[in-house]
Design a protein around this motif. Structure first.
Motif, PDB file in Angstrom:
ATOM      1  N   ASN A   1      30.147 -10.771  37.904  1.00  0.00           N
ATOM      2  CA  ASN A   1      29.186 -11.191  36.999  1.00  0.00           C
ATOM      3  C   ASN A   1      30.280 -12.155  36.562  1.00  0.00           C
ATOM      4  O   ASN A   1      29.664 -13.362  35.575  1.00  0.00           O
ATOM      5  CB  ASN A   1      29.484  -9.807  35.896  1.00  0.00           C
ATOM      6  N   ALA A   2      31.487 -12.531  37.052  1.00  0.00           N
ATOM      7  CA  ALA A   2      32.109 -13.631  36.482  1.00  0.00           C
ATOM      8  C   ALA A   2      31.414 -15.066  36.720  1.00  0.00           C
ATOM      9  O   ALA A   2      31.761 -15.963  36.390  1.00  0.00           O
ATOM     10  CB  ALA A   2      33.879 -13.579  37.160  1.00  0.00           C
TER      11      ALA A   2
ATOM     12  N   TYR B   1      39.968 -22.213  33.720  1.00  0.00           N
ATOM     13  CA  TYR B   1      39.406 -21.166  34.666  1.00  0.00           C
ATOM     14  C   TYR B   1      40.524 -21.222  35.875  1.00  0.00           C
ATOM     15  O   TYR B   1      40.766 -22.567  36.335  1.00  0.00           O
ATOM     16  CB  TYR B   1      37.947 -21.911  34.992  1.00  0.00           C
ATOM     17  N   LYS B   2      40.195 -20.336  36.318  1.00  0.00           N
ATOM     18  CA  LYS B   2      41.232 -19.274  37.268  1.00  0.00           C
ATOM     19  C   LYS B   2      40.488 -20.038  39.023  1.00  0.00           C
ATOM     20  O   LYS B   2      40.302 -18.352  39.247  1.00  0.00           O
ATOM     21  CB  LYS B   2      41.837 -18.583  37.046  1.00  0.00           C
ATOM     22  N   ASP B   3      39.924 -20.985  38.977  1.00  0.00           N
ATOM     23  CA  ASP B   3      38.706 -20.872  39.815  1.00  0.00           C
ATOM     24  C   ASP B   3      38.896 -20.493  41.394  1.00  0.00           C
ATOM     25  O   ASP B   3      38.680 -19.770  41.468  1.00  0.00           O
ATOM     26  CB  ASP B   3      38.209 -22.379  39.866  1.00  0.00           C
ATOM     27  N   ALA B   4      40.607 -21.332  41.753  1.00  0.00           N
ATOM     28  CA  ALA B   4      41.004 -20.427  43.238  1.00  0.00           C
ATOM     29  C   ALA B   4      41.054 -19.140  43.572  1.00  0.00           C
ATOM     30  O   ALA B   4      40.527 -18.869  44.125  1.00  0.00           O
ATOM     31  CB  ALA B   4      41.997 -21.871  43.222  1.00  0.00           C
ATOM     32  N   ALA B   5      41.509 -18.499  42.466  1.00  0.00           N
ATOM     33  CA  ALA B   5      42.122 -17.342  42.467  1.00  0.00           C
ATOM     34  C   ALA B   5      40.960 -16.074  42.233  1.00  0.00           C
ATOM     35  O   ALA B   5      40.905 -15.480  42.651  1.00  0.00           O
ATOM     36  CB  ALA B   5      42.848 -17.141  41.105  1.00  0.00           C
TER      37      ALA B   5
ATOM     38  N   LEU C   1      30.169 -20.113  43.488  1.00  0.00           N
ATOM     39  CA  LEU C   1      31.445 -20.658  42.299  1.00  0.00           C
ATOM     40  C   LEU C   1      31.504 -21.804  43.140  1.00  0.00           C
ATOM     41  O   LEU C   1      31.914 -22.762  42.430  1.00  0.00           O
ATOM     42  CB  LEU C   1      31.884 -19.707  42.452  1.00  0.00           C
ATOM     43  N   TYR C   2      31.727 -21.754  44.803  1.00  0.00           N
ATOM     44  CA  TYR C   2      32.496 -23.352  44.850  1.00  0.00           C
ATOM     45  C   TYR C   2      31.142 -24.669  45.007  1.00  0.00           C
ATOM     46  O   TYR C   2      31.975 -25.757  44.484  1.00  0.00           O
ATOM     47  CB  TYR C   2      32.986 -23.359  46.287  1.00  0.00           C
TER      48      TYR C   2
ATOM     49  N   TYR D   1      40.203 -24.917  47.143  1.00  0.00           N
ATOM     50  CA  TYR D   1      39.720 -23.233  46.418  1.00  0.00           C
ATOM     51  C   TYR D   1      39.460 -22.481  48.062  1.00  0.00           C
ATOM     52  O   TYR D   1      38.650 -22.732  49.253  1.00  0.00           O
ATOM     53  CB  TYR D   1      38.476 -23.830  45.913  1.00  0.00           C
ATOM     54  N   PRO D   2      40.422 -22.902  48.513  1.00  0.00           N
ATOM     55  CA  PRO D   2      40.601 -21.596  50.401  1.00  0.00           C
ATOM     56  C   PRO D   2      40.372 -20.197  50.196  1.00  0.00           C
ATOM     57  O   PRO D   2      40.883 -19.956  48.373  1.00  0.00           O
ATOM     58  CB  PRO D   2      42.575 -22.436  50.533  1.00  0.00           C
ATOM     59  N   PRO D   3      39.961 -20.000  50.610  1.00  0.00           N
ATOM     60  CA  PRO D   3      39.378 -20.339  52.257  1.00  0.00           C
ATOM     61  C   PRO D   3      38.056 -20.323  52.157  1.00  0.00           C
ATOM     62  O   PRO D   3      37.889 -20.565  53.462  1.00  0.00           O
ATOM     63  CB  PRO D   3      39.721 -19.243  52.629  1.00  0.00           C
ATOM     64  N   ILE D   4      36.796 -21.576  50.971  1.00  0.00           N
ATOM     65  CA  ILE D   4      35.997 -21.924  51.470  1.00  0.00           C
ATOM     66  C   ILE D   4      36.287 -23.359  51.475  1.00  0.00           C
ATOM     67  O   ILE D   4      36.049 -23.479  52.587  1.00  0.00           O
ATOM     68  CB  ILE D   4      35.495 -21.556  49.690  1.00  0.00           C
ATOM     69  N   ASP D   5      37.353 -23.497  51.271  1.00  0.00           N
ATOM     70  CA  ASP D   5      38.249 -25.416  51.578  1.00  0.00           C
ATOM     71  C   ASP D   5      39.144 -24.489  52.613  1.00  0.00           C
ATOM     72  O   ASP D   5      39.568 -23.621  52.918  1.00  0.00           O
ATOM     73  CB  ASP D   5      39.256 -25.972  50.870  1.00  0.00           C
ATOM     74  N   TRP D   6      40.002 -25.726  53.081  1.00  0.00           N
ATOM     75  CA  TRP D   6      40.668 -25.141  54.395  1.00  0.00           C
ATOM     76  C   TRP D   6      41.526 -24.455  54.249  1.00  0.00           C
ATOM     77  O   TRP D   6      42.016 -24.883  52.757  1.00  0.00           O
ATOM     78  CB  TRP D   6      41.384 -26.260  54.547  1.00  0.00           C
TER      79      TRP D   6
END
Length: 392
Positions: A199-200, A217-221, A238-239, A263-268
Motif C-alpha cells: 500500500n505504500a 522518502y525512503k524510496d531506495a529502502a 515505484l521505480y 535504486y538497486p536491485p532494480i538498478d544495478w
C-alpha cells in the motif's frame, strides 16, 4: 484491526509516557498533596493528582478508558476546575465521569485548552476510531508527535502498521501533503514493515511531485523491501514513478552504465569486499579481484516476456584469461517447477548468446555477473562496456 491498533497505541503511550510518572507522583512525590493542604487551594496540584489517577486507571486497563471514574478522582478534578478553569486535564477527568455527547464535548474543550495532554489525545484517538473517522485518528497522531518528543518510538510503528489497511492510504496522503516533521521517520519505518509496503507504493504515487524533496522518502529502502518480499511488480511501479528517465523501456536498465545506481536491485546492485568488487565509473562496469578471490560482483532484477532473446555482453578489451567471468540468469520467483539457472561464460571481448523464456513459468529473473581470479595469477581488472537482452 483498526480498533485494536487504536487501543494498542493508547495503552502503550499512556503506560510508557504517562503511567510511570503517575505512579511515581502518587507513591513518591508528596508535592501535590502538600500543595492541596494549604489555602487557597492549588488548582493545578489537584489537576495533577486527578490526571495521574485517571492515567493509571487507563494504563492498568490496557488502554481502554473507564466508563466511570471513582467519585474522589472526579471531586479532585472539579476542585481543580473551580480553582483553575483553564486546567485542561481537569476538564478531561471531568469528561471521563460523564457519558455520551457530554463526555465528547468536554474532551473537545480540553483539547482546545491544550494539545499536549496524552490523556486528552488518547481519548480523542479512540473516540475517532470508534466512529471510523480515520482522518481524525491520523490528525491526533500528528498532534501527539508534534507535541511529545518521546511519542515517536510508540506512535510511528503503529502508524506504519496501519498502512496495511488500504483504507488508510488516502487519509495518510492528505496528512503527509502537509509535510509534517515526522515524515522521514514514518517512511523509514514503513520500509521496514512488510505488511505495509504494498500500500505504500500507492501512497507514494498520491504524494509524488517532480519538484519534491526526495530525502523525505525512503524510496531506495522501499524498493529493496518490495523486491526482498517478492513484490516485483510493485517495485517496478515505484521505480517507474520516481525514476522514469532511467527506465528507457529496455529489459536491462542502464545497460551502458551511464548512471550511478540509485535504486538497486532494480538498478544495478554492486558488491565489493576487500578482495573483489564492482563499480560503475566512466561509462563502464569495472570488475576486479585479487588472486584466488571472487564471487557475485553485480546483479539486476529483470523481467522477461515469453519470448526468445538475444544477449550481448561487450567488454572494453579482451577478457583476462584468469578472470573466470560468467553471466547467470536465475528465476527470482518462488515457483514450483522453476527453470534451471542459465550460466553463460564471458571469455571474449564480445559475447553473444540466444536465450528463450518460452514455456517458462517465471517472469522475473536475477541477471548476475560472477567472477573469480585463478590462484596462480595476480588477479584481474576488466570493464564491461554494455549489456543488452533484447527480444527477437
Amino acid at each position: 484491526m483498526m480498533k485494536n491498533l487504536l487501543i494498542w497505541i493508547v495503552a502503550i503511550a499512556l503506560s510508557a509516557v504517562s503511567s510511570a510518572a503517575a505512579i511515581g507522583a502518587i507513591a513518591k512525590s508528596k508535592a501535590p498533596e502538600l500543595a492541596l493542604s494549604v489555602f487557597p487551594v492549588n488548582g493545578f496540584a489537584a489537576e495533577t493528582i486527578a490526571a495521574n489517577l485517571a492515567k493509571a486507571s487507563v494504563a492498568e486497563n490496557l488502554g481502554k478508558f473507564p466508563d466511570q471514574l471513582n467519585s474522589s478522582t472526579n471531586a479532585l478534578a472539579l476542585q481543580a476546575f473551580e480553582s483553575e478553569p483553564i486546567a485542561p486535564e481537569a476538564v478531561a477527568v471531568m469528561a471521563l465521569s460523564r457519558s455520551g455527547d457530554i463526555r465528547r464535548d468536554l474532551m473537545h474543550k480540553a483539547f482546545e485548552l491544550s494539545r499536549r495532554q496524552q490523556l486528552v489525545t488518547g481519548w480523542m484517538i479512540l473516540d475517532s476510531g470508534a466512529r471510523d473517522d480515520i482522518q481524525a485518528v491520523l490528525t491526533y497522531y500528528d498532534t501527539t508527535l508534534r507535541t511529545n518528543a518521546s511519542a515517536g518510538e510508540v506512535v510511528i510503528p503503529v502508524m506504519a502498521s496501519a498502512l496495511e489497511n488500504e483504507n488508510f492510504v488516502e487519509p495518510f496522503a492528505a496528512l503527509l501533503k502537509q509535510d509534517p516533521p515526522w515524515s522521514a521517520r514514518f517512511w523509514g519505518r514503513v520500509a521496514a514493515t512488510p505488511e505495509a509496503i504494498g500500500n505504500a507504493v500507492e501512497l507514494r504515487r498520491l504524494l509524488y511531485q517532480r519538484s519534491e524533496l526526495s530525502v523525505v522518502y525512503k524510496d531506495a529502502a522501499l524498493i529493496n523491501a518490495l523486491v526482498s518480499n517478492k513484490q516485483f511488480e510493485k517495485a517496478e511501479q515505484l521505480y517507474a514513478l520516481i525514476s522514469p528517465s532511467r527506465d528507457g523501456g529496455y529489459v536491462v536498465r542502464d545497460g551502458d552504465f551511464r548512471h550511478e545506481p540509485a535504486y538497486p536491485p532494480i538498478d544495478w546492485q554492486l558488491f565489493s569486499t576487500g578482495e573483489y568488487g564492482a563499480v560503475i565509473s566512466q561509462g563502464s562496469l569495472q570488475l576486479s579481484a585479487i588472486r584466488n578471490a571472487g564471487g557475485l560482483l553485480a546483479r539486476q532484477l529483470v523481467k522477461l516476456s515469453k519470448s526468445n532473446f538475444d544477449l550481448e555482453v561487450k567488454f572494453d578489451k579482451d577478457v583476462p584469461p584468469n578472470a573466470n567471468l560468467s553471466l547467470h540468469l536465475s528465476c527470482a520467483e518462488e515457483l514450483s517447477g522453476r527453470p534451471i539457472r542459465i550460466i553463460i561464460p564471458l571469455a571474449k571481448k564480445l559475447n553473444k548468446q540466444k536465450i528463450s523464456n518460452q514455456g517458462s513459468p517465471c517472469d522475473y529473473y536475477w541477471m548476475s555477473i560472477h567472477g573469480r581470479s585463478a590462484d596462480a595469477d595476480e588477479g584481474f581488472d576488466t570493464a564491461v562496456e554494455s549489456i543488452s537482452l533484447n527480444p527477437e
